[in-house]
Motif scaffolding. Structure first.
Motif, PDB file in Angstrom:
ATOM      1  N   ALA A 216       0.826  -1.084  -0.019  1.00 51.18           N
ATOM      2  CA  ALA A 216      -0.046  -0.153   0.108  1.00 51.18           C
ATOM      3  C   ALA A 216       0.728   1.367  -0.020  1.00 51.18           C
ATOM      4  N   ALA A 217       0.443   2.238  -0.502  1.00 47.83           N
ATOM      5  CA  ALA A 217       0.955   3.349  -0.837  1.00 47.83           C
ATOM      6  C   ALA A 217       1.678   4.180   0.551  1.00 47.83           C
ATOM      7  N   ALA A 218       0.566   3.991   1.405  1.00 45.30           N
ATOM      8  CA  ALA A 218       0.755   4.504   2.853  1.00 45.30           C
ATOM      9  C   ALA A 218       2.081   4.005   3.379  1.00 45.30           C
ATOM     10  N   ALA A 219       2.398   2.711   3.022  1.00 46.07           N
ATOM     11  CA  ALA A 219       3.258   2.061   3.567  1.00 46.07           C
ATOM     12  C   ALA A 219       4.814   2.142   3.192  1.00 46.07           C
ATOM     13  N   CYS A 220       4.643   2.830   1.745  1.00 44.28           N
ATOM     14  CA  CYS A 220       5.839   2.661   0.768  1.00 44.28           C
ATOM     15  C   CYS A 220       6.247   4.112   0.598  1.00 44.28           C
ATOM     16  N   ASP A 221       5.717   5.092   1.197  1.00 44.82           N
ATOM     17  CA  ASP A 221       5.792   6.395   0.667  1.00 44.82           C
ATOM     18  C   ASP A 221       6.989   7.099   1.507  1.00 44.82           C
ATOM     19  N   GLY A 222       8.041   6.234   1.735  1.00 43.85           N
ATOM     20  CA  GLY A 222       9.287   6.820   2.367  1.00 43.85           C
ATOM     21  C   GLY A 222      10.223   7.546   1.791  1.00 43.85           C
TER      22      GLY A 222
ATOM     23  N   GLY B  39       3.244   2.117 -13.683  1.00 39.99           N
ATOM     24  CA  GLY B  39       2.789   0.865 -13.056  1.00 39.99           C
ATOM     25  C   GLY B  39       2.772  -0.408 -13.988  1.00 39.99           C
ATOM     26  N   ALA B  40       3.892  -0.651 -14.897  1.00 33.67           N
ATOM     27  CA  ALA B  40       3.948  -1.609 -15.899  1.00 33.67           C
ATOM     28  C   ALA B  40       3.906  -2.947 -15.030  1.00 33.67           C
ATOM     29  N   ASP B  41       5.300  -3.058 -14.212  1.00 32.56           N
ATOM     30  CA  ASP B  41       5.025  -4.344 -13.382  1.00 32.56           C
ATOM     31  C   ASP B  41       4.182  -4.461 -12.226  1.00 32.56           C
ATOM     32  N   ASP B  42       3.827  -3.134 -11.453  1.00 31.46           N
ATOM     33  CA  ASP B  42       3.153  -3.121 -10.497  1.00 31.46           C
ATOM     34  C   ASP B  42       1.732  -2.129 -10.876  1.00 31.46           C
TER      35      ASP B  42
ATOM     36  N   ARG C   5      14.009  -6.655  -6.257  1.00 25.43           N
ATOM     37  CA  ARG C   5      14.594  -6.856  -7.523  1.00 25.43           C
ATOM     38  C   ARG C   5      14.270  -5.869  -8.351  1.00 25.43           C
ATOM     39  N   ASN C   6      13.131  -5.350  -8.567  1.00 26.81           N
ATOM     40  CA  ASN C   6      12.813  -4.121  -9.604  1.00 26.81           C
ATOM     41  C   ASN C   6      13.269  -2.762  -9.174  1.00 26.81           C
ATOM     42  N   PRO C   7      14.391  -2.185  -9.690  1.00 32.05           N
ATOM     43  CA  PRO C   7      14.640  -0.697  -9.104  1.00 32.05           C
ATOM     44  C   PRO C   7      13.643   0.279  -9.448  1.00 32.05           C
ATOM     45  N   ASN C   8      12.686  -0.067 -10.296  1.00 37.74           N
ATOM     46  CA  ASN C   8      11.750   1.029 -11.059  1.00 37.74           C
ATOM     47  C   ASN C   8      10.469   0.899 -10.124  1.00 37.74           C
ATOM     48  N   TYR C   9      10.407   0.090  -9.136  1.00 36.68           N
ATOM     49  CA  TYR C   9       9.220  -0.022  -8.267  1.00 36.68           C
ATOM     50  C   TYR C   9       8.661   1.319  -7.753  1.00 36.68           C
ATOM     51  N   HIS C  10       7.356   1.720  -8.145  1.00 36.33           N
ATOM     52  CA  HIS C  10       6.763   2.735  -7.810  1.00 36.33           C
ATOM     53  C   HIS C  10       7.537   4.181  -8.017  1.00 36.33           C
ATOM     54  N   CYS C  11       8.098   3.907  -9.258  1.00 33.01           N
ATOM     55  CA  CYS C  11       8.825   5.024 -10.214  1.00 33.01           C
ATOM     56  C   CYS C  11       9.773   6.039  -9.104  1.00 33.01           C
ATOM     57  N   PRO C  12      10.611   5.583  -8.512  1.00 31.22           N
ATOM     58  CA  PRO C  12      11.138   6.346  -7.348  1.00 31.22           C
ATOM     59  C   PRO C  12      11.903   7.590  -7.921  1.00 31.22           C
ATOM     60  N   ASP C  13      12.217   7.748  -9.186  1.00 34.67           N
ATOM     61  CA  ASP C  13      12.738   9.142  -9.547  1.00 34.67           C
ATOM     62  C   ASP C  13      12.640   8.819 -11.235  1.00 34.67           C
ATOM     63  N   PRO C  14      12.847  10.129 -12.073  1.00 35.17           N
ATOM     64  CA  PRO C  14      12.583  10.005 -13.595  1.00 35.17           C
ATOM     65  C   PRO C  14      13.567   9.073 -14.397  1.00 35.17           C
ATOM     66  N   GLU C  15      14.616   8.441 -13.544  1.00 38.74           N
ATOM     67  CA  GLU C  15      15.518   7.701 -14.350  1.00 38.74           C
ATOM     68  C   GLU C  15      15.089   6.014 -13.981  1.00 38.74           C
ATOM     69  N   HIS C  16      14.271   6.053 -13.178  1.00 42.02           N
ATOM     70  CA  HIS C  16      13.790   4.506 -12.862  1.00 42.02           C
ATOM     71  C   HIS C  16      12.154   4.601 -12.922  1.00 42.02           C
ATOM     72  N   MET C  17      11.449   4.302 -14.126  1.00 42.78           N
ATOM     73  CA  MET C  17      10.263   4.377 -14.122  1.00 42.78           C
ATOM     74  C   MET C  17       9.807   3.054 -14.682  1.00 42.78           C
TER      75      MET C  17
ATOM     76  N   ASP D  66      -5.300  -0.768  -9.763  1.00 43.04           N
ATOM     77  CA  ASP D  66      -4.874   0.852  -9.449  1.00 43.04           C
ATOM     78  C   ASP D  66      -3.379   0.781  -9.330  1.00 43.04           C
ATOM     79  N   HIS D  67      -3.050   1.922  -9.123  1.00 42.65           N
ATOM     80  CA  HIS D  67      -1.646   2.141  -8.907  1.00 42.65           C
ATOM     81  C   HIS D  67      -1.247   3.718  -8.502  1.00 42.65           C
ATOM     82  N   VAL D  68      -0.214   3.987  -8.001  1.00 44.92           N
ATOM     83  CA  VAL D  68       0.125   5.192  -7.373  1.00 44.92           C
ATOM     84  C   VAL D  68      -0.033   6.297  -8.305  1.00 44.92           C
ATOM     85  N   ALA D  69      -0.068   7.575  -8.022  1.00 45.69           N
ATOM     86  CA  ALA D  69      -0.175   8.476  -8.936  1.00 45.69           C
ATOM     87  C   ALA D  69       1.270   8.814  -9.705  1.00 45.69           C
ATOM     88  N   GLY D  70       1.214   9.171 -10.898  1.00 45.05           N
ATOM     89  CA  GLY D  70       2.486   9.685 -11.710  1.00 45.05           C
ATOM     90  C   GLY D  70       3.230   8.582 -12.346  1.00 45.05           C
ATOM     91  N   CYS D  71       2.894   7.241 -12.113  1.00 45.37           N
ATOM     92  CA  CYS D  71       3.715   6.130 -12.608  1.00 45.37           C
ATOM     93  C   CYS D  71       2.930   5.109 -13.593  1.00 45.37           C
TER      94      CYS D  71
END
Length: 372
Positions: free
Chosen positions: A25-31, A160-163, A331-343, A153-158
């Motif tokens: 859940a986004a609430a648990a991962c928005d760190g 979410g291909a894998d997730d 495994r996936n560095p692109n999880y939840h699109c942490p930055d523009p280089e990892h979408m 569903d997915h988080v805003a601005g991503c």
């Protein structure tokens, strides 16, 4: 696909990746990882003004590819088509936070596909969101249900291909290949809403089924099934994990730590379905790790992170469930699109791997439902 031997690795190493296997859940991962702002996604293609026509075209083309009816789970599962998975993924993988235009488009895709496949379709509005449920009634013991599901569903601005676009595309392909057959038990296909907001959609539905006294004999929850990495060390282990699973940690650290396998997290009541998943994965050469959680482990506060995906909604409601995952952020560095280089985009995924996972899941669903 990766370079390892493609077979079952045994239950002993499975626990290594448990704490990171979540589409949480986004609430648990928005760190610290955070997300990206709308500005970061300016290049993402806008939702088409004629999205209903696009959905209708996708559904029409895909349903026309339905395989002939066969009488074995293996033959049904063999009809999974990576190209059709890819077509659905490309449509799904755009930002689709709840309430957004593309969230609605993917919801419509689930409903239209299930309807065109001949399922009884319900848009389950539970107040804050909408699940899409497709039901194929069993002919022998229809009161016993087998559920196959993924959240859309997915988080805003991503994108979410894998997730969790990879899993929704897999779910739709599984529904396609199983639609022509008849089964003893009832098959239920579900696209869950608001997983990223705390398992809201699956929780509402599973809770209702528990109150109704429903007999769910198996639940297969697809949660990120498309990312692989073959380089040594690309599969991570949670810090401190060796304190909880020292033997597994030692075995993991002795290997090449590549991420080319699928993970099955089952509760202790899901043994039959978990065995079918492993056996079919072995048969088609899909590397896999299985872990069966005991009742004692299920109650441990140390393993609370293992409940942060839709399979947990079934566990909370007293039903068996298995999460099927590529291990998420470990495994996936692109999880939840942490930055523009990892979408989290479609071009980062392994379609052959996702199709194999879908085949193993389709086989298990058919086997548990009982092909007539």
């Amino acid at each position: 696909m990766g370079h390892r031997d493609r077979g079952h690795r045994g239950t002993s190493v499975f626990g290594l990746f448990l704490l990171g296997l979540l589409g949480c859940a986004a609430a648990a991962c928005d760190g610290a990882g955070g997300g990206v702002s709308p500005a970061d996604t300016a290049d993402v293609a806008p939702v088409s003004e004629t999205v209903s026509e696009i959905v209708a075209e996708i559904v029409s083309e895909t349903v026309s590819e339905i395989s002939p009816v066969t009488d074995t789970p293996a033959a049904l599962a063999a009809a999974v088509d990576p190209d059709l998975w890819w077509e659905d993924l490309q449509f799904i993988a755009q930002p689709r936070e709840p309430g957004s235009p593309h969230w609605q488009a993917v919801q419509d895709l689930c409903a239209a596909r299930f309807e065109d496949l001949g399922f009884a379709v319900t848009r389950h509005d539970y107040g804050t969101g909408v699940n899409v449920i497709g039901v194929k009634e069993g002919l022998g013991t229809p009161d016993e249900w087998v559920v196959v599901s993924a959240h859309y569903d997915h988080v805003a601005g991503c994108p979410g291909a894998d997730d969790n676009g990879s899993a929704v595309a897999g779910l739709l392909e599984i529904a396609r290949v199983l639609a022509p057959a008849s089964f003893d038990r009832t098959l239920v296909f579900a696209c869950w809403d608001e997983e990223e907001l705390g398992l809201m959609g699956s929780g509402a539905w599973a809770g209702e089924q528990a109150q109704a006294g429903r007999d769910i004999v198996a639940s297969l929850v697809l949660e990120m099934i498309g990312y692989t990495c073959g380089e040594p060390g690309c599969q991570k282990m949670p810090m401190g994990f060796d304190l909880f699973f020292p033997e597994q940690a030692a075995e993991f650290l002795g290997g090449d730590q590549a991420g080319d396998f699928i993970v099955f997290i089952a509760d202790w009541t899901s043994g039959e379905a978990a065995t079918a998943l492993v056996e079919q994965s072995d048969a088609i050469g899909l590397p896999n790790l299985r872990f069966d959680m005991t009742a004692e482990q299920m109650g441990s506060p140390l393993l609370v992170d293992l409940f942060r995906s839709d399979h947990a909604s079934f566990w909370y409601s007293g039903f068996p469930a298995i999460m099927i995952t590529d291990s998420s952020s470990f495994r996936n560095p692109n999880y939840h699109c942490p930055d523009p280089e990892h979408m989290d985009t479609a071009d980062t995924l392994d379609g052959v791997f996702a199709a194999e996972v879908s085949r193993a899941t389709a086989y298990t669903a058919a086997d548990m439902a009982g092909v007539r």
